[in-house]
Write an enzyme that holds these catalytic residues in place. Structure first.
Site, PDB file in Angstrom:
ATOM      1  N   GLY A   1      16.496  23.222  47.567  1.00 53.79           N
ATOM      2  CA  GLY A   1      17.263  23.383  46.339  1.00 53.79           C
ATOM      3  C   GLY A   1      16.646  22.535  45.252  1.00 53.79           C
ATOM      4  N   GLY A   2      17.260  22.591  44.081  1.00 54.54           N
ATOM      5  CA  GLY A   2      16.814  21.732  42.999  1.00 54.54           C
ATOM      6  C   GLY A   2      16.907  20.271  43.401  1.00 54.54           C
ATOM      7  N   MET A   3      17.812  19.969  44.312  1.00 57.70           N
ATOM      8  CA  MET A   3      18.059  18.585  44.682  1.00 57.70           C
ATOM      9  C   MET A   3      17.125  18.100  45.774  1.00 57.70           C
ATOM     10  SD  MET A   3      20.822  18.172  42.884  1.00 57.70           S
ATOM     11  CE  MET A   3      22.049  19.227  42.134  1.00 57.70           C
TER      12      MET A   3
ATOM     13  N   ILE B   1      15.951  24.911  56.225  1.00 60.67           N
ATOM     14  CA  ILE B   1      16.743  26.085  55.860  1.00 60.67           C
ATOM     15  C   ILE B   1      16.763  26.327  54.364  1.00 60.67           C
ATOM     16  CG2 ILE B   1      18.228  26.319  57.887  1.00 60.67           C
ATOM     17  CD1 ILE B   1      20.281  24.581  56.599  1.00 60.67           C
TER      18      ILE B   1
ATOM     19  N   ASP C   1      27.993  21.992  38.579  1.00 59.73           N
ATOM     20  CA  ASP C   1      26.876  22.894  38.869  1.00 59.73           C
ATOM     21  C   ASP C   1      27.350  24.080  39.705  1.00 59.73           C
ATOM     22  OD1 ASP C   1      24.269  23.786  38.816  1.00 59.73           O
ATOM     23  OD2 ASP C   1      23.588  22.503  40.455  1.00 59.73           O
TER      24      ASP C   1
END
Lengths: 191, 444
Positions: B116-118, B113, B229
């Site tokens: 992300g940056g993570m 889905i 963040d």
């Protein structure tokens, strides 16, 4: 933290001296930028697993933020910083390509002994970095500005706009020179 | 370093010179001439090129061959050098990715889905508890830094355990063969980012979302956790209107995982390029300058998000990360009302106070911010009752001590509390009125 601040003062001062006309400042600047980029690349590669690739532009911008005191630099200083960073990135990538090619020639065992500090990234696309580097140096002998442009665009990954700003030329000029540099280098590499 | 350095050094000082070739002997006799004709030829229609070259090269066959071969090479070059040099780690572990249907631990992957940056996020089904979860795959290194991991578990899981309706619930943090997984509540809805793509929002909608986010921040800050963040990507709006703030404490976990000292001090280090590149727009000045941060950093980022909801644009923008950072540090944002005249004075004042460059000038706690936002979404009775002068004459509390430590106290200064009560009183009167009207029309 203190160390960081000293670095950033020094680099900022050097950039200003350079803009003021001191080319000695430039000699002193490159090692700072080179070390910072190299360290960052190595650290990043040790930690990264998911987003496969590392973009030089990210490294360069980060190094800028770390090394330069944002509040006291001007546009021209910034252009100078990126020019140095682009050169440093080129050096890092070419050095690596050399190591790697040497390792290949030396067989699988030599691979293990590669530069331990800088953790063996692979430059990914079909371009022969060593050959590109050599061709770029030939191009520099009669058009150093195109060389710089290619460094900023290809090795530092700056956009055309950023490159034009960093070189203090118009976007149109940057686009034209880029086309010609590309044509010339492509011809050199496919000879 | 050594050899490359001196070579490079000799070139750069000509940076400011005109864009003209330095010398014209090469294998390229007259580079300047070649360049002129090459550029001009590119401007010509394809059909005119021959004629143009005939004319401009005269009988100079070598010149013509040179230009033509460059033109041909440009045609063939296409994507050559257009992608910047990329570095990929040589490590084979790169590229963890799950196929739909694959079983990971007790989760079955349904579909990806997002990324992300993570890391990657999947919709998955928990086979034990038969419920859908969002499964986030974190970088393997988070397992290596024990201190940081412990801190993350303490923070993120603790915040989640508070069961605040606006904080995403984390179910489990698991490590499957060296692969850290974070299973959380699956939210059906869209991110604030997606919502913002449709442009600016109504004042009421934006205020409603803002109240919910501030409420989440207040609760987390009280538990001693900084988000670090806050950005539209981390704010989900469920289809029923509930807002969920994601990823508390995660920025710290996936930040610099190597240097131990930053785990104990409150500094933010940007060792992952993706992290800084993606989020510069929502950084506080202290983050942008790598200074130490506290809960007030979230309040600044919150202010940016609120500004963007109302105006359709972030207050600090630029072509590059460094441009954005420069704006965050130096620029006073444009008046939000110049983009949205419906923004009331009080809301404008709230935004301005969130976006103060100096943390000491901002709202000191999310609690204070929340009180002001709530008084805004109620009828204006409360804020009119207390004149501005009186509010401003309230002495500032001393926050020279760590603001996180003061978070455990009661809601903000006395004036806010008074206004809050007045607001509640107003609501009470309103309800009484409605009940009376109901009685009048239907019971009688």
């Amino acid at each position: 933290m203190i160390e960081k601040r000293q670095d950033s003062h020094r680099v900022t001062a050097l950039l200003r001296e350079w803009t003021g006309g001191s080319s000695a400042a430039m000699d002193e600047l490159l090692p700072y930028v080179y070390d910072e980029l190299r360290r960052r690349a190595a650290r990043y590669l040790r930690h990264e697993r998911i987003n496969h690739t590392l973009q030089p532009t990210a490294l360069v911008h980060e190094a800028y933020l770390k090394l330069v005191d944002q509040e006291s630099v001007e546009w021209k200083d910034r252009g100078h910083f990126f020019a140095v960073a682009a050169q440093a990135m080129r050096r890092i990538l070419v050095d690596h390509a050399k190591h790697k090619n040497r390792a290949k020639r030396g067989g699988p065992e030599a691979d293990l002994q590669l530069d331990a500090e800088f953790e063996v990234p692979t430059v990914e696309n079909d371009i022969d970095i060593e050959a590109l580097d050599a061709a770029l140096s030939r191009l520099a002998s009669f058009d150093p500005n195109q060389e710089r442009l290619v460094e900023l665009r290809y090795f530092a990954g700056l956009s055309l706009e950023e490159t034009a700003k960093a070189m203090d030329i118009s976007r149109a000029t940057a686009a034209r020179e880029w086309q010609m540099a590309k044509a010339w280098l492509h011809r050199e590499l496919t000879r | 370093m050594a050899d490359g350095e001196s070579m490079a050094a000799s070139r750069v000082d000509s940076l400011d010179s005109e864009l003209m070739p330095m010398s014209a002997e090469v294998g390229n006799r007259d580079w300047k001439k070649i360049k002129e004709i090459f550029h001009e030829a590119l401007r010509q229609e394809q059909s005119n090129r021959d004629a143009f070259l005939n004319e401009s090269c005269n009988d100079d066959i070598d010149l013509r061959i040179e230009v033509e071969s460059l033109l041909l090479s440009l045609d063939q070059a296409k994507t050559f050098l257009e992608e910047p040099a990329m570095i990929v780690p040589s490590d084979e572990k790169v590229g963890w990715q799950f196929r739909n249907g694959e079983i990971v631990s007790h989760y079955q992957i349904i579909e990806p889905i997002g990324v992300g940056g993570m890391g990657q996020v999947y919709l998955a089904e928990d086979k034990k508890l038969h419920r859908q979860v969002a499964l986030k795959i974190l970088p393997g290194e988070v397992l290596e830094d024990i201190d940081r991991l412990r801190r993350f578990k303490r923070e993120a899981l603790a915040v989640s355990a508070l069961n605040h309706p606006n904080i995403l619930t984390i179910f489990e943090f698991d490590d499957v063969d060296g692969l850290p997984l974070l299973a959380s509540e699956y939210v059906r809805g869209s991110t604030l980012r997606e919502t913002l793509e449709k442009g600016q929002m109504e004042v009421e909608t934006a205020t409603d979302i803002a109240v919910q986010v501030a409420s989440a921040l207040h609760t987390a800050h009280e538990a001693g956790v900084i988000h670090r963040d806050i950005k539209p990507e981390n704010i989900m709006i469920r289809n029923d209107g509930y807002v969920k703030v994601l990823d508390f404490g995660l920025a710290k976990l996936t930040g610099d995982m190597r240097s131990k000292e930053t785990a104990t001090t409150r500094t933010q280090d940007f060792s992952l390029p993706g992290l800084i590149m993606g989020t510069a727009t929502y950084m506080s000045p202290e983050q942008a300058r790598s200074k130490s941060i506290d809960t007030r950093t979230d309040i600044f980022s919150f202010g940016i998000v609120l500004y963007e909801m109302l105006s359709g644009r972030p207050p600090f923008a630029g072509e590059t990360t460094t441009d954005i950072i420069a704006e965050i540090i130096q620029k006073e944002p444009d008046d939000v009302r110049s983009y949205n005249s419906a923004v009331p004075d009080e809301l404008d004042r709230i935004i301005t106070k969130c976006l103060e460059k100096d943390g000491n000038d901002r709202y000191q706690t999310a609690a204070d911010l929340l009180v002001d936002l709530r008084s805004l979404s109620k009828p204006a009775v409360a804020s009119q009752t207390i004149p501005d002068r009186e509010r401003e004459s309230q002495p500032e509390r001393d926050f020279s001590a760590s603001p996180t430590e003061t978070l455990g106290e009661d809601l903000g200064p006395a004036n806010s509390r008074t206004r809050f009560r007045l607001g509640m009183a107003a609501v009470g009167i309103l309800i009484l009125g409605i009940v009376a009207a109901y009685y009048w029309f239907f019971i009688r």
